[in-house]
Every structure is written in C-alpha cells, then in structure tokens.
Scaffold this motif. Structure first.
Motif, PDB file in Angstrom:
ATOM      1  N   HIS A  12      -1.694  -6.030  -4.928  1.00 47.07           N
ATOM      2  CA  HIS A  12      -1.551  -6.554  -3.564  1.00 47.07           C
ATOM      3  C   HIS A  12      -0.393  -5.878  -2.829  1.00 47.07           C
ATOM      4  O   HIS A  12      -0.550  -5.436  -1.681  1.00 47.07           O
ATOM      5  CB  HIS A  12      -1.303  -8.062  -3.595  1.00 47.07           C
ATOM      6  CG  HIS A  12      -2.531  -8.877  -3.809  1.00 47.07           C
ATOM      7  ND1 HIS A  12      -3.636  -8.794  -2.984  1.00 47.07           N
ATOM      8  CD2 HIS A  12      -2.831  -9.819  -4.742  1.00 47.07           C
ATOM      9  CE1 HIS A  12      -4.565  -9.640  -3.408  1.00 47.07           C
ATOM     10  NE2 HIS A  12      -4.103 -10.266  -4.468  1.00 47.07           N
ATOM     11  N   THR A  13       0.761  -5.791  -3.479  1.00 46.53           N
ATOM     12  CA  THR A  13       1.941  -5.213  -2.824  1.00 46.53           C
ATOM     13  C   THR A  13       1.758  -3.716  -2.589  1.00 46.53           C
ATOM     14  O   THR A  13       2.164  -3.190  -1.547  1.00 46.53           O
ATOM     15  CB  THR A  13       3.208  -5.458  -3.678  1.00 46.53           C
ATOM     16  OG1 THR A  13       3.293  -6.845  -4.014  1.00 46.53           O
ATOM     17  CG2 THR A  13       4.453  -5.064  -2.912  1.00 46.53           C
ATOM     18  N   TYR A  44      -1.053  -2.045  -2.006  1.00 45.41           N
ATOM     19  CA  TYR A  44      -1.916  -1.832  -0.843  1.00 45.41           C
ATOM     20  C   TYR A  44      -1.251  -2.288   0.449  1.00 45.41           C
ATOM     21  O   TYR A  44      -1.517  -1.727   1.522  1.00 45.41           O
ATOM     22  CB  TYR A  44      -3.254  -2.553  -1.029  1.00 45.41           C
ATOM     23  CG  TYR A  44      -4.238  -1.752  -1.864  1.00 45.41           C
ATOM     24  CD1 TYR A  44      -4.972  -0.717  -1.288  1.00 45.41           C
ATOM     25  CD2 TYR A  44      -4.407  -2.005  -3.219  1.00 45.41           C
ATOM     26  CE1 TYR A  44      -5.858   0.041  -2.049  1.00 45.41           C
ATOM     27  CE2 TYR A  44      -5.293  -1.260  -3.993  1.00 45.41           C
ATOM     28  CZ  TYR A  44      -6.022  -0.239  -3.396  1.00 45.41           C
ATOM     29  OH  TYR A  44      -6.889   0.520  -4.150  1.00 45.41           O
ATOM     30  N   MET A  45      -0.374  -3.290   0.377  1.00 51.26           N
ATOM     31  CA  MET A  45       0.354  -3.736   1.568  1.00 51.26           C
ATOM     32  C   MET A  45       1.325  -2.661   2.039  1.00 51.26           C
ATOM     33  O   MET A  45       1.516  -2.455   3.243  1.00 51.26           O
ATOM     34  CB  MET A  45       1.110  -5.037   1.253  1.00 51.26           C
ATOM     35  CG  MET A  45       1.694  -5.728   2.477  1.00 51.26           C
ATOM     36  SD  MET A  45       0.420  -6.353   3.608  1.00 51.26           S
ATOM     37  CE  MET A  45      -0.280  -7.683   2.624  1.00 51.26           C
ATOM     38  N   LEU A  67       0.004  -0.035   4.487  1.00 53.13           N
ATOM     39  CA  LEU A  67      -0.272  -0.399   5.880  1.00 53.13           C
ATOM     40  C   LEU A  67       0.882   0.017   6.789  1.00 53.13           C
ATOM     41  O   LEU A  67       2.025   0.134   6.361  1.00 53.13           O
ATOM     42  CB  LEU A  67      -0.506  -1.899   6.010  1.00 53.13           C
ATOM     43  CG  LEU A  67      -1.722  -2.479   5.289  1.00 53.13           C
ATOM     44  CD1 LEU A  67      -1.785  -3.985   5.505  1.00 53.13           C
ATOM     45  CD2 LEU A  67      -3.019  -1.825   5.769  1.00 53.13           C
ATOM     46  N   ILE A  78       0.283 -12.641   2.024  1.00 49.52           N
ATOM     47  CA  ILE A  78      -0.705 -11.586   2.280  1.00 49.52           C
ATOM     48  C   ILE A  78      -1.366 -11.695   3.648  1.00 49.52           C
ATOM     49  O   ILE A  78      -1.304 -10.772   4.469  1.00 49.52           O
ATOM     50  CB  ILE A  78      -1.801 -11.599   1.184  1.00 49.52           C
ATOM     51  CG1 ILE A  78      -1.193 -11.396  -0.195  1.00 49.52           C
ATOM     52  CG2 ILE A  78      -2.834 -10.507   1.448  1.00 49.52           C
ATOM     53  CD1 ILE A  78      -2.158 -11.681  -1.332  1.00 49.52           C
ATOM     54  N   LEU A 100      -1.286  -9.194   7.003  1.00 50.60           N
ATOM     55  CA  LEU A 100      -2.457  -8.398   7.386  1.00 50.60           C
ATOM     56  C   LEU A 100      -2.742  -8.521   8.880  1.00 50.60           C
ATOM     57  O   LEU A 100      -3.221  -7.571   9.511  1.00 50.60           O
ATOM     58  CB  LEU A 100      -3.690  -8.846   6.589  1.00 50.60           C
ATOM     59  CG  LEU A 100      -3.689  -8.547   5.084  1.00 50.60           C
ATOM     60  CD1 LEU A 100      -4.996  -8.996   4.445  1.00 50.60           C
ATOM     61  CD2 LEU A 100      -3.450  -7.066   4.803  1.00 50.60           C
ATOM     62  N   SER A 131      -0.753  -5.818  10.975  1.00 47.94           N
ATOM     63  CA  SER A 131      -0.955  -4.381  10.771  1.00 47.94           C
ATOM     64  C   SER A 131      -1.640  -3.731  11.971  1.00 47.94           C
ATOM     65  O   SER A 131      -2.568  -4.293  12.554  1.00 47.94           O
ATOM     66  CB  SER A 131      -1.784  -4.146   9.509  1.00 47.94           C
ATOM     67  OG  SER A 131      -2.081  -2.771   9.362  1.00 47.94           O
ATOM     68  N   THR A 137      -7.237  -2.935   7.944  1.00 48.02           N
ATOM     69  CA  THR A 137      -6.909  -3.775   6.778  1.00 48.02           C
ATOM     70  C   THR A 137      -8.153  -4.059   5.928  1.00 48.02           C
ATOM     71  O   THR A 137      -8.138  -4.955   5.088  1.00 48.02           O
ATOM     72  CB  THR A 137      -6.290  -5.115   7.235  1.00 48.02           C
ATOM     73  OG1 THR A 137      -7.246  -5.812   8.069  1.00 48.02           O
ATOM     74  CG2 THR A 137      -5.000  -4.892   8.001  1.00 48.02           C
ATOM     75  N   ASN A 175      -7.588  -3.834   2.199  1.00 49.61           N
ATOM     76  CA  ASN A 175      -6.735  -4.943   1.765  1.00 49.61           C
ATOM     77  C   ASN A 175      -7.511  -6.253   1.680  1.00 49.61           C
ATOM     78  O   ASN A 175      -7.313  -7.053   0.756  1.00 49.61           O
ATOM     79  CB  ASN A 175      -5.560  -5.121   2.723  1.00 49.61           C
ATOM     80  CG  ASN A 175      -4.653  -3.907   2.758  1.00 49.61           C
ATOM     81  OD1 ASN A 175      -5.021  -2.872   3.310  1.00 49.61           O
ATOM     82  ND2 ASN A 175      -3.476  -4.021   2.157  1.00 49.61           N
ATOM     83  N   GLU A 176      -8.403  -6.476   2.653  1.00 51.44           N
ATOM     84  CA  GLU A 176      -9.206  -7.697   2.657  1.00 51.44           C
ATOM     85  C   GLU A 176     -10.172  -7.726   1.477  1.00 51.44           C
ATOM     86  O   GLU A 176     -10.404  -8.778   0.874  1.00 51.44           O
ATOM     87  CB  GLU A 176      -9.957  -7.817   3.986  1.00 51.44           C
ATOM     88  CG  GLU A 176      -9.041  -8.137   5.162  1.00 51.44           C
ATOM     89  CD  GLU A 176      -9.747  -8.028   6.508  1.00 51.44           C
ATOM     90  OE1 GLU A 176     -10.986  -7.897   6.509  1.00 51.44           O
ATOM     91  OE2 GLU A 176      -9.056  -8.060   7.541  1.00 51.44           O
ATOM     92  N   VAL A 203      -9.591  -6.178  -1.365  1.00 50.27           N
ATOM     93  CA  VAL A 203      -8.708  -6.410  -2.520  1.00 50.27           C
ATOM     94  C   VAL A 203      -8.385  -7.895  -2.653  1.00 50.27           C
ATOM     95  O   VAL A 203      -8.384  -8.445  -3.761  1.00 50.27           O
ATOM     96  CB  VAL A 203      -7.412  -5.574  -2.397  1.00 50.27           C
ATOM     97  CG1 VAL A 203      -6.379  -6.016  -3.435  1.00 50.27           C
ATOM     98  CG2 VAL A 203      -7.715  -4.098  -2.561  1.00 50.27           C
TER      99      VAL A 203
END
Length: 316
Positions: free
Chosen positions: A161-162, A164-165, A168, A183, A187, A190, A194, A197-198, A200
């Motif tokens: 998670h971190t 991929y964050m 952004l 999270i 999102l 950004s 995203t 990320n969504e 994920v």
C-alpha cells in the motif's frame, strides 16, 4: 490555512482536517480522546505486563492475547499523540514523509491485528474441538511461527500500500479529510491516476478481510457444533463464555474495517467513514483489555494477585 508546497508545486506537507471543523468541539474532543488514550495505554500495557509476569498465563490463548494487546498499544500510538496535539494546538500540519510513515505503521499493525484475531479464533477451535491434541497442535514453536506469519502479512500489506502511494503525485490539494493519514483520503488528493491503487486496495484489503473472516467463521461454526454436543450445562456455559469476548472484539474490528475500506468511496461518504474508523482505531483498542479481563477468570485472578503483592510491598 496556508498551502505549503515545494518549488515544483508538489505538496510537501498535508493538513489533517480532523473529526470536525467546528472550533467549539475541539476542546471537548481533546479531553474525550485523551481519556480514551490513557485508558487504552493503561489497559493494554497492563495486560502485556500481567501476562508476561504470570507463568500460569503462558498458554497459547494468552500468548496471542499478549500480542493483540501489544499491537493495539502500538497502532493506537501511531496516530493518537499527533491527533491530540492537533486538537490542542489547532495546527493540523503533518509532513509528507511523516504522513507516509504514519500510513505504513498504521497499516502494518492493523493488518497484523486481522491475523492475530484469526489465530485467536483458531486457538479456541483447537482447544474446544480437539482438546487432546491442543498441546501438540498449538505448541510454543507453532504459536511463534503463526505469530511471525501474522506480522509478516502485516508488513507485506503495509509495504504494498505505501509503495504504491509513494508513486502518486500530490499537486495542489493537501487537506486530508481525516484525522490520520489513511489510504482512501490520500487517494482523493492525488492529481495522477489512482486506478492501480484502487485495484491494490480491493485485492489486498479484500484478502486481509476475507481470509481472516472466512477462517474465523469456519472456526466458530465447528466450535458451535461442538458446544451443542456438550451435555453438561456448566461445560456449555464455560465454552460460550470463553468465546463470547473474542466474538465481541472480532465483530467490532471487522465490521467497522469492512465499512471503511470495502464500501463505495466518494467524498460525501468520507465523513461516515471517519466515524466508522473510530470504532476500530480508538474504541476497539480501548475495549479489548476490558472485554478480555472483565470476562476472564484467569486474568482477574492474576490481577488480584499482582495487586495483592503491590499492596504487601507498600505495607512492609
């Protein structure tokens, strides 16, 4: 509130919107969450120490409870001191690095708790359904391996998670509609796509909620079937009492977490999600020590002995 940006117009600091934008509620909320923080720290730290110093509590059930209290203490402390500072000073600024660090450790401990609660359910299944094999199945080595696996899942989920964050880009908007770096609120800020990320979030959160929930459900179905076959009313009552505290804790944690992460996301629904998140970020860690101690004979006996020893030392 001023917008703090880098020279290349990328956000270097975020502003946490907090629970409410009404100034008159800031002070009452500060005292409320300060009280919750004190009760949570005292309760969980007390359970950790109590289980650690009492040899008769060194069983699989209390080994997992020890780790649950440790996790609750840690992830509650990841964001609450900052939350209290923001309520007291009304300066809700957190750096980009600080936000990403908070996000990582928050997710690490939350995901670890998902699997720790699962291990506690599996331990109850073994103890009630296969009591003769419990010492072999839930040996000290096996408990250690399962616990390390729970922390490993937490580390893996938080890293994904971190990671991929961090990919952004955050341009102009820097007000996080939450009281912590989480999270979904991030999102929404950004200025790049995203979509990944969504996906994920759906996959990782889905796995970390579905697998533990399914395992817990199956465990308790077998436990219920086994309890119904117990002829002794006293034995049946004892089995129900042992499991009831765990069921309360699971329902509170997974119910609010599911509403927070798996419900359709929209800016309007974020206020509802903030309220829901309070139950697993604040209320859960506070209630767990009370649930497991007030409803547990062994813990109450150990607590009385510890208090008696302290009282004797003070007298002599």
């Amino acid at each position: 509130m001023r917008m703090l940006v880098r020279n290349d117009s990328l956000v270097s600091e975020f502003i946490l919107a907090g629970l409410t934008d009404r100034p008159e509620l800031q002070q009452p909320l500060f005292y409320l969450f300060l009280m919750i923080y004190i009760v949570t720290v005292v309760g969980n730290l007390g359970l950790v120490v109590l289980i650690g110093i009492n040899s008769h509590l060194h069983t699989p059930m209390y080994y997992f409870l020890f780790n649950l209290s440790f996790i609750d203490l840690c992830y509650f402390s990841v964001f609450t001191p900052k939350m209290l500072m923001n309520l007291a000073s009304k300066k809700n600024i957190i750096s980009y690095i600080g936000c990403m660090t908070q996000l990582f450790f928050f997710l690490f401990f939350v995901i670890s708790e998902c699997y720790m609660l699962t291990l506690m359910a599996y331990d109850r299944y073994v103890a009630i359904c296969n009591p003769l094999l419990s010492k072999v199945t839930m040996s000290h080595e096996m408990c250690s391996v399962l616990t390390l696996a729970a922390y490993a899942m937490g580390f893996a989920g938080a890293t994904v998670h971190t990671g991929y964050m961090l990919k952004l880009t955050f341009c102009n908007a820097n007000i996080i509609n939450h009281y912590l770096c989480d999270i979904l609120p991030l999102l929404q800020l950004s200025c790049t796509s995203t979509y990944v990320n969504e996906v994920v979030v759906l996959i990782v959160v889905g796995i970390n909620i579905t697998i533990p929930s399914f395992t817990i459900l199956i465990s308790y179905i077998f436990i219920l079937i086994n309890i119904l076959h117990i002829r002794s009313t006293q034995g049946r009552s004892k089995a129900f009492s042992t499991c009831s505290s765990h069921i309360i804790s699971i329902s509170l944690f997974f119910g609010s977490a599911t509403f927070m992460y798996l419900k359709y996301s929209s800016p309007e629904s974020m206020d509802q999600r903030k309220v829901s998140s309070i139950f697993y970020t604040n209320v859960g860690p506070m209630l767990n020590p009370l649930i497991y101690s007030l409803r547990n004979k062994d813990v109450k006996v150990a607590l009385r002995k510890a208090l008696f020893k302290i009282q004797r030392r003070n007298i002599f």
